[in-house]
Design a protein around this motif. Sequence first.
Motif, PDB file in Angstrom:
ATOM      1  N   ASP A 235       0.807  -1.218   0.000  1.00 31.31           N
ATOM      2  CA  ASP A 235       0.000   0.000   0.000  1.00 31.31           C
ATOM      3  C   ASP A 235       0.842   1.271   0.000  1.00 31.31           C
ATOM      4  O   ASP A 235       0.370   2.340   0.380  1.00 31.31           O
ATOM      5  CB  ASP A 235      -0.985   0.012   1.181  1.00 31.31           C
ATOM      6  CG  ASP A 235      -0.286   0.017   2.534  1.00 31.31           C
ATOM      7  OD1 ASP A 235       0.967   0.013   2.572  1.00 31.31           O
ATOM      8  OD2 ASP A 235      -0.986   0.033   3.563  1.00 31.31           O
ATOM      9  N   ARG A 236       2.085   1.158  -0.485  1.00 32.22           N
ATOM     10  CA  ARG A 236       2.928   2.347  -0.606  1.00 32.22           C
ATOM     11  C   ARG A 236       2.462   3.266  -1.723  1.00 32.22           C
ATOM     12  O   ARG A 236       2.774   4.459  -1.734  1.00 32.22           O
ATOM     13  CB  ARG A 236       4.380   1.930  -0.858  1.00 32.22           C
ATOM     14  CG  ARG A 236       5.068   1.308   0.331  1.00 32.22           C
ATOM     15  CD  ARG A 236       6.420   0.728  -0.018  1.00 32.22           C
ATOM     16  NE  ARG A 236       7.285   1.682  -0.707  1.00 32.22           N
ATOM     17  CZ  ARG A 236       8.526   1.395  -1.104  1.00 32.22           C
ATOM     18  NH1 ARG A 236       9.010   0.176  -0.891  1.00 32.22           N
ATOM     19  NH2 ARG A 236       9.252   2.284  -1.704  1.00 32.22           N
ATOM     20  N   GLY A 237       1.772   2.718  -2.700  1.00 37.61           N
ATOM     21  CA  GLY A 237       1.320   3.473  -3.862  1.00 37.61           C
ATOM     22  C   GLY A 237       0.786   2.512  -4.899  1.00 37.61           C
ATOM     23  O   GLY A 237       0.593   1.312  -4.627  1.00 37.61           O
ATOM     24  N   ASN A 238       0.538   3.016  -6.084  1.00 39.34           N
ATOM     25  CA  ASN A 238       0.061   2.180  -7.181  1.00 39.34           C
ATOM     26  C   ASN A 238       1.240   1.569  -7.934  1.00 39.34           C
ATOM     27  O   ASN A 238       2.396   1.909  -7.665  1.00 39.34           O
ATOM     28  CB  ASN A 238      -0.832   3.013  -8.099  1.00 39.34           C
ATOM     29  CG  ASN A 238      -2.015   3.596  -7.339  1.00 39.34           C
ATOM     30  OD1 ASN A 238      -2.696   2.894  -6.594  1.00 39.34           O
ATOM     31  ND2 ASN A 238      -2.257   4.896  -7.498  1.00 39.34           N
TER      32      ASN A 238
ATOM     33  N   GLN B  78      -2.436  -7.206  -8.903  1.00 40.72           N
ATOM     34  CA  GLN B  78      -3.600  -6.568  -8.279  1.00 40.72           C
ATOM     35  C   GLN B  78      -3.964  -7.241  -6.963  1.00 40.72           C
ATOM     36  O   GLN B  78      -4.370  -6.587  -6.002  1.00 40.72           O
ATOM     37  CB  GLN B  78      -4.790  -6.617  -9.240  1.00 40.72           C
ATOM     38  CG  GLN B  78      -5.975  -5.765  -8.804  1.00 40.72           C
ATOM     39  CD  GLN B  78      -5.729  -4.270  -8.969  1.00 40.72           C
ATOM     40  OE1 GLN B  78      -5.354  -3.820 -10.039  1.00 40.72           O
ATOM     41  NE2 GLN B  78      -5.925  -3.518  -7.911  1.00 40.72           N
TER      42      GLN B  78
ATOM     43  N   LEU C 114      -2.205  -5.812  -3.803  1.00 44.01           N
ATOM     44  CA  LEU C 114      -2.314  -4.388  -3.482  1.00 44.01           C
ATOM     45  C   LEU C 114      -3.320  -4.119  -2.369  1.00 44.01           C
ATOM     46  O   LEU C 114      -4.319  -4.821  -2.217  1.00 44.01           O
ATOM     47  CB  LEU C 114      -2.701  -3.599  -4.731  1.00 44.01           C
ATOM     48  CG  LEU C 114      -1.790  -3.775  -5.941  1.00 44.01           C
ATOM     49  CD1 LEU C 114      -2.202  -2.816  -7.049  1.00 44.01           C
ATOM     50  CD2 LEU C 114      -0.326  -3.578  -5.573  1.00 44.01           C
TER      51      LEU C 114
ATOM     52  N   ARG D 241      -5.659   0.806  -4.088  1.00 41.25           N
ATOM     53  CA  ARG D 241      -4.487   0.786  -4.975  1.00 41.25           C
ATOM     54  C   ARG D 241      -4.807   0.023  -6.254  1.00 41.25           C
ATOM     55  O   ARG D 241      -5.670  -0.858  -6.267  1.00 41.25           O
ATOM     56  CB  ARG D 241      -3.289   0.148  -4.270  1.00 41.25           C
ATOM     57  CG  ARG D 241      -2.858   0.879  -3.002  1.00 41.25           C
ATOM     58  CD  ARG D 241      -2.510   2.321  -3.292  1.00 41.25           C
ATOM     59  NE  ARG D 241      -2.005   3.011  -2.112  1.00 41.25           N
ATOM     60  CZ  ARG D 241      -1.715   4.310  -2.084  1.00 41.25           C
ATOM     61  NH1 ARG D 241      -1.914   5.058  -3.166  1.00 41.25           N
ATOM     62  NH2 ARG D 241      -1.248   4.856  -0.986  1.00 41.25           N
TER      63      ARG D 241
ATOM     64  N   THR E 234      -3.218  -1.238 -10.494  1.00 45.57           N
ATOM     65  CA  THR E 234      -2.163  -1.323 -11.501  1.00 45.57           C
ATOM     66  C   THR E 234      -2.535  -0.435 -12.681  1.00 45.57           C
ATOM     67  O   THR E 234      -3.710  -0.191 -12.957  1.00 45.57           O
ATOM     68  CB  THR E 234      -1.957  -2.763 -11.995  1.00 45.57           C
ATOM     69  OG1 THR E 234      -3.127  -3.194 -12.703  1.00 45.57           O
ATOM     70  CG2 THR E 234      -1.685  -3.713 -10.839  1.00 45.57           C
TER      71      THR E 234
ATOM     72  N   SER F  29      -8.316  -1.361  -5.763  1.00 50.93           N
ATOM     73  CA  SER F  29      -8.050  -2.790  -5.797  1.00 50.93           C
ATOM     74  C   SER F  29      -9.341  -3.550  -5.547  1.00 50.93           C
ATOM     75  O   SER F  29     -10.336  -2.978  -5.129  1.00 50.93           O
ATOM     76  CB  SER F  29      -7.017  -3.150  -4.717  1.00 50.93           C
ATOM     77  OG  SER F  29      -7.642  -3.206  -3.453  1.00 50.93           O
TER      78      SER F  29
ATOM     79  N   ASP G 176       0.655   8.310  -8.759  1.00 49.58           N
ATOM     80  CA  ASP G 176       1.237   7.889  -7.477  1.00 49.58           C
ATOM     81  C   ASP G 176       1.854   6.491  -7.566  1.00 49.58           C
ATOM     82  O   ASP G 176       1.556   5.596  -6.767  1.00 49.58           O
ATOM     83  CB  ASP G 176       0.189   7.906  -6.368  1.00 49.58           C
ATOM     84  CG  ASP G 176      -0.118   9.311  -5.858  1.00 49.58           C
ATOM     85  OD1 ASP G 176       0.670  10.230  -6.158  1.00 49.58           O
ATOM     86  OD2 ASP G 176      -1.144   9.492  -5.179  1.00 49.58           O
TER      87      ASP G 176
ATOM     88  N   ALA H 191       4.580   8.479  -2.641  1.00 46.20           N
ATOM     89  CA  ALA H 191       4.942   7.648  -3.788  1.00 46.20           C
ATOM     90  C   ALA H 191       5.782   8.423  -4.788  1.00 46.20           C
ATOM     91  O   ALA H 191       6.639   7.851  -5.471  1.00 46.20           O
ATOM     92  CB  ALA H 191       3.681   7.102  -4.468  1.00 46.20           C
TER      93      ALA H 191
END
Length: 377
Positions: A125-128, A142, A145, A149, A151, A184, A202, A242
């Motif tokens: 969950d840091r980013g996409n 996916q 995530l 979030r 892809t 997600s 992000d 991100a």
Amino acid sequence: MIPVTPQSARALFKGIRYVLLDVDGVLWNGDHLIAGSPDAVLAMENRMDLHVRYVTNNATMSRAGLVAEKFVPRGFVTCDVEKMVSSAYAAALYLRGHGDAASRPSDREAPSTDPSASPPLGLFDRGNVFVIGNEGLHEEIQQALGPGRFTYGLELNDATGYTPSHGAQFLSHRKLPGPRRSASPHSESSPSPACCSVLDLDIAAVVIGMDYCFNPTKLAVASLCLQKHKLAIDPGHRRSDANRDPCLFVATNTDPQIAAGTEGALLPGSGCLVGALVTAVGRQPDAICGKPSTDLLEALELLERAACPPRHLRRDECLMVGDRLTTDIAFAKAGGVRTLFVLSGCETAADVAATGIVPDFVAGSLFEAVSCFLTAT
């Protein structure tokens, strides 16, 4: 390197409980099924009482997609996702181990009561994640995530007309199509913008595998994602975590070629795409998840422990069957696994001297090796 004969086949399978099969070049070449391979798998499972597992660098499809569209229609009727690890799946596990939620189990995972089990993995969950790859790779990523979030990358499949001056605007100007999915599967979706920039997305990780729609726009966006943390960006633009921190760079595998057809032709593999991105950004991947890395072996051990009831995979009771010395056989040797090199795929016995990688046994095909054992018994 011992040729497999009815006499040596006993030694090949002695003490073995698990047979780990590469796919391309062992079971089939492209759309061409290698003779006898489904029968060999059934014989190992039913007559030899072995656990067959599939260990593949193929990241073009999800594991579920491979089972439904490739394995079962080709006669591998006992195959299911619990018997398979792929470089796409290993890339997803890598992200799950490197996200902000890596130390927290997801709500979907019950805590283990087995003291020997690995700690549960969290969600990334840091980013996409920007993905260069087919739909199947997106599907696997996916699942790793966190809520909200997504892809991104399929949106660029049909991108044309790339020029450097156009690509330079991707960073902070909304010149890219908006994401098809903005959440997600673990959370409710929200409307996606019609257009976006790289900074809007992000992106916290770039994952690259084989992509049948690879193009200059995807390469440019990936390179911008991997360098955006150090670029001079308009101070007025929102700087999310991100966008401030370096992106992870994850490659599913670096296979240089793929065997295809019956004429022995070799076509470009995902290593060619990874090489292009490495050249563009001057940076090596943080992780290469496919063979010869032992990440796939660790992923398989994780799957076996998660089975009900849990199973313990001992590496000294495994046999790896592969057609590539530099990936399959090197992978097995690094993991302490016995090796069978088959000549039904990309490489030949002459490549042993060229690579310096010496397998334990060699046979013309998987079917030949299994037939020799059954003849001897």
